[in-house]
Design an enzyme around this catalytic site. Structure first.
Site, PDB file in Angstrom:
ATOM      1  N   GLU A 134       0.847  -1.189   0.000  1.00  0.00           N
ATOM      2  CA  GLU A 134       0.000   0.000   0.000  1.00  0.00           C
ATOM      3  C   GLU A 134       0.887   1.244   0.000  1.00  0.00           C
ATOM      4  O   GLU A 134       0.441   2.338   0.350  1.00  0.00           O
ATOM      5  CB  GLU A 134      -0.968  -0.001   1.181  1.00  0.00           C
ATOM      6  CG  GLU A 134      -0.358  -0.196   2.548  1.00  0.00           C
ATOM      7  CD  GLU A 134      -1.405  -0.250   3.651  1.00  0.00           C
ATOM      8  OE1 GLU A 134      -1.970   0.817   3.973  1.00  0.00           O
ATOM      9  OE2 GLU A 134      -1.662  -1.348   4.167  1.00  0.00           O
TER      10      GLU A 134
ATOM     11  N   CYS B 261      -3.238  -4.165   4.364  1.00  0.00           N
ATOM     12  CA  CYS B 261      -2.210  -5.102   4.855  1.00  0.00           C
ATOM     13  C   CYS B 261      -2.460  -6.549   4.430  1.00  0.00           C
ATOM     14  O   CYS B 261      -1.678  -7.439   4.764  1.00  0.00           O
ATOM     15  CB  CYS B 261      -2.133  -5.021   6.369  1.00  0.00           C
ATOM     16  SG  CYS B 261      -1.774  -3.367   6.976  1.00  0.00           S
TER      17      CYS B 261
ATOM     18  N   SER C 135     -10.948   0.399  14.341  1.00  0.00           N
ATOM     19  CA  SER C 135     -10.095  -0.561  13.640  1.00  0.00           C
ATOM     20  C   SER C 135      -9.725  -1.735  14.543  1.00  0.00           C
ATOM     21  O   SER C 135      -9.744  -2.890  14.118  1.00  0.00           O
ATOM     22  CB  SER C 135      -8.832   0.132  13.122  1.00  0.00           C
ATOM     23  OG  SER C 135      -8.103  -0.727  12.268  1.00  0.00           O
TER      24      SER C 135
ATOM     25  N   HIS D   2      -1.310 -10.756  11.802  1.00  0.00           N
ATOM     26  CA  HIS D   2      -0.904  -9.451  11.274  1.00  0.00           C
ATOM     27  C   HIS D   2      -0.723  -8.535  12.470  1.00  0.00           C
ATOM     28  O   HIS D   2      -1.591  -8.453  13.339  1.00  0.00           O
ATOM     29  CB  HIS D   2      -1.975  -8.892  10.336  1.00  0.00           C
ATOM     30  CG  HIS D   2      -1.829  -7.425  10.112  1.00  0.00           C
ATOM     31  ND1 HIS D   2      -0.688  -6.879   9.555  1.00  0.00           N
ATOM     32  CD2 HIS D   2      -2.650  -6.379  10.399  1.00  0.00           C
ATOM     33  CE1 HIS D   2      -0.832  -5.563   9.495  1.00  0.00           C
ATOM     34  NE2 HIS D   2      -2.007  -5.240   9.995  1.00  0.00           N
TER      35      HIS D   2
ATOM     36  N   LYS E 136      -4.480  -9.222  21.826  1.00  0.00           N
ATOM     37  CA  LYS E 136      -5.866  -8.908  22.184  1.00  0.00           C
ATOM     38  C   LYS E 136      -6.827  -9.875  21.497  1.00  0.00           C
ATOM     39  O   LYS E 136      -7.805 -10.332  22.101  1.00  0.00           O
ATOM     40  CB  LYS E 136      -6.205  -7.473  21.791  1.00  0.00           C
ATOM     41  CG  LYS E 136      -5.471  -6.415  22.588  1.00  0.00           C
ATOM     42  CD  LYS E 136      -5.820  -5.023  22.070  1.00  0.00           C
ATOM     43  CE  LYS E 136      -5.059  -3.938  22.814  1.00  0.00           C
ATOM     44  NZ  LYS E 136      -5.387  -2.575  22.298  1.00  0.00           N
TER      45      LYS E 136
ATOM     46  N   SER F 224      -7.226  -3.565   6.539  1.00  0.00           N
ATOM     47  CA  SER F 224      -8.306  -2.620   6.817  1.00  0.00           C
ATOM     48  C   SER F 224      -9.108  -2.290   5.575  1.00  0.00           C
ATOM     49  O   SER F 224      -8.603  -2.330   4.453  1.00  0.00           O
ATOM     50  CB  SER F 224      -7.728  -1.330   7.410  1.00  0.00           C
ATOM     51  OG  SER F 224      -7.205  -1.567   8.698  1.00  0.00           O
TER      52      SER F 224
END
Length: 390
Positions: free
Chosen positions: A79, A111, A201, A233, A242, A308
């Site tokens: 990107e 990504c 996000s 990722h 998380k 994203s």
């Protein structure tokens, strides 16, 4: 026929910022960076490095003459593209001296693009079993000085040779993927900086992981017990943790401990490089393979890819016999050991150095950059690349 990763290489620029010092300079508690997001160092790209040179340098040391002859497809995931028309893959193809009878394309979906490239490569190998495909994930993450995203910047590239009978990782076929049109992170054509809704996000990353992981279990029949490790990722190293924690209640204490230990190992390289967008998942995989001392042949490694906007995918691979013999650990260790820390003032000066936006010619001093492949300047609107050892 087995298809998967036969070789994997990595490159990052020769300079970095210490996150403790960046935090002090930004009047932030250092623990917010080192513990809160889990970053220790941040790679900084000099003006002589862009997504093309990063990718070419990542591939340079893993390719031999047989690879150069058999690679007939180059897929450049990024990107951080440098041209709206010409693909980064064409530049890399020339810089590496690959077989001219090849396809060369650039793919984009935040990504996720390198993962898309790998899946395209698998299809090509099915039709052309003697071929090899070079898949590249190369990016420079820039959010601006003293911005909320500054601490999640980074620069680097991962290069992978995909082939039949791979020597490192066989890719399984239980892939599950998901697309949803959301605005959690994006960069309009007119902007050189990304826009991000950080909280949203993070929520979507975890939601995508839970959806594709649940679907993967149903499709494959595997659960956490069958996963020796899961790589993620990593826009920053705490993000994957998380997500992982949301599913750990579904298994035993022994499996939880194993997955958490391997997760920590898989973040070592990312912690000291920062976010490299398309290459982040595969840098995590590389960190796991090269830093873990107890991964056994035949282990199943799960992988979560997220881009994203958004596309997510969960897939898995099986480590091949004697896979460690085919890693490039010595060169990667030397790459990290030879890096130089720059002070915050130096980093800010380097960050502000940008290429002309008005089409002007420029000549760059590549002797300050120890990389083999560098951007030497711009002439007549054309970027001038140099392979110092060609």
């Amino acid at each position: 026929m087995k298809i998967g990763i036969d070789k994997i290489g990595f490159f990052t620029p020769h300079i970095y910022v210490d996150m403790n010092k960046l935090a002090v300079a930004r009047n932030v508690e250092p623990e917010k960076f080192t513990i809160g997001i889990g970053q220790s160092q941040m790679a900084v790209a000099p003006i002589t490095q862009d997504s093309i040179t990063l990718a070419a340098n990542a591939a340079l040391k893993i390719l031999d003459d047989e690879d150069r002859e058999k690679i007939d497809y180059v897929i450049f995931g990024s990107e951080s593209g440098i041209d709206h028309s010409k693909s980064g893959a064409v530049y890399v193809h020339q810089l590496l001296g690959l077989n001219p009878n090849a396809r060369a394309i650039e793919v984009k979906q935040a990504c996720y693009a390198a993962t898309a490239g790998i899946q395209m490569a698998k299809g090509h190998i099915v039709l052309n079993p003697e071929s090899k495909v070079l898949v590249l994930g190369s990016d420079i993450a820039r959010y601006g000085l003293d911005t909320s995203g500054e601490s999640t910047q980074g620069a680097g590239a991962v290069a992978m040779v995909i082939s039949a009978n791979p020597r490192i990782l066989e890719l399984e076929n239980h892939n599950v993927y998901l697309t949803n049109d959301i605005m959690d992170f994006w960069r309009p054509i007119y902007s050189d900086k990304a826009f991000v809704d950080g909280k949203f996000s993070n929520e979507q990353y975890i939601a995508f992981f839970n959806k594709v992981w649940t679907a993967y279990q149903e499709k494959s029949g595997f659960d956490l017990n069958e996963m020796e490790a899961i790589c993620f990722h990593l826009p920053y190293t705490k993000m994957g943790l998380k997500a992982l924690r949301t599913v750990l209640d579904d298994t035993t204490e022994e499996v939880r401990e194993r997955l958490l230990n391997h997760y920590t190992t898989s973040t070592t390289y990312n912690r000291n490089v920062g976010n490299i967008y398309t290459g982040s998942l595969y840098l995590s995989l590389l960190s796991l393979l090269e830093q873990s001392e107890d991964l056994k042949d035949g282990s199943r490694i799960g992988m979560f890819s997220y881009g994203s906007g958004a596309v997510g995918e969960f897939f898995s691979g099986i480590l091949q016999p004697n896979y460690r013999n085919h890693l490039n650990m010595k060169d990667h260790k030397q790459l990290f050991d030879s890096r130089k820390e720059v002070l915050i003032e130096e980093y800010e000066h380097i960050f502000k150095e940008t290429l002309p936006a008005d089409g002007s010619d420029i000549e760059l001093d590549i002797m300050k950059d120890p990389a083999s492949i560098c951007l030497a300047g711009i002439t007549d609107h054309k970027r001038q690349y140099v392979n110092k050892h060609s």
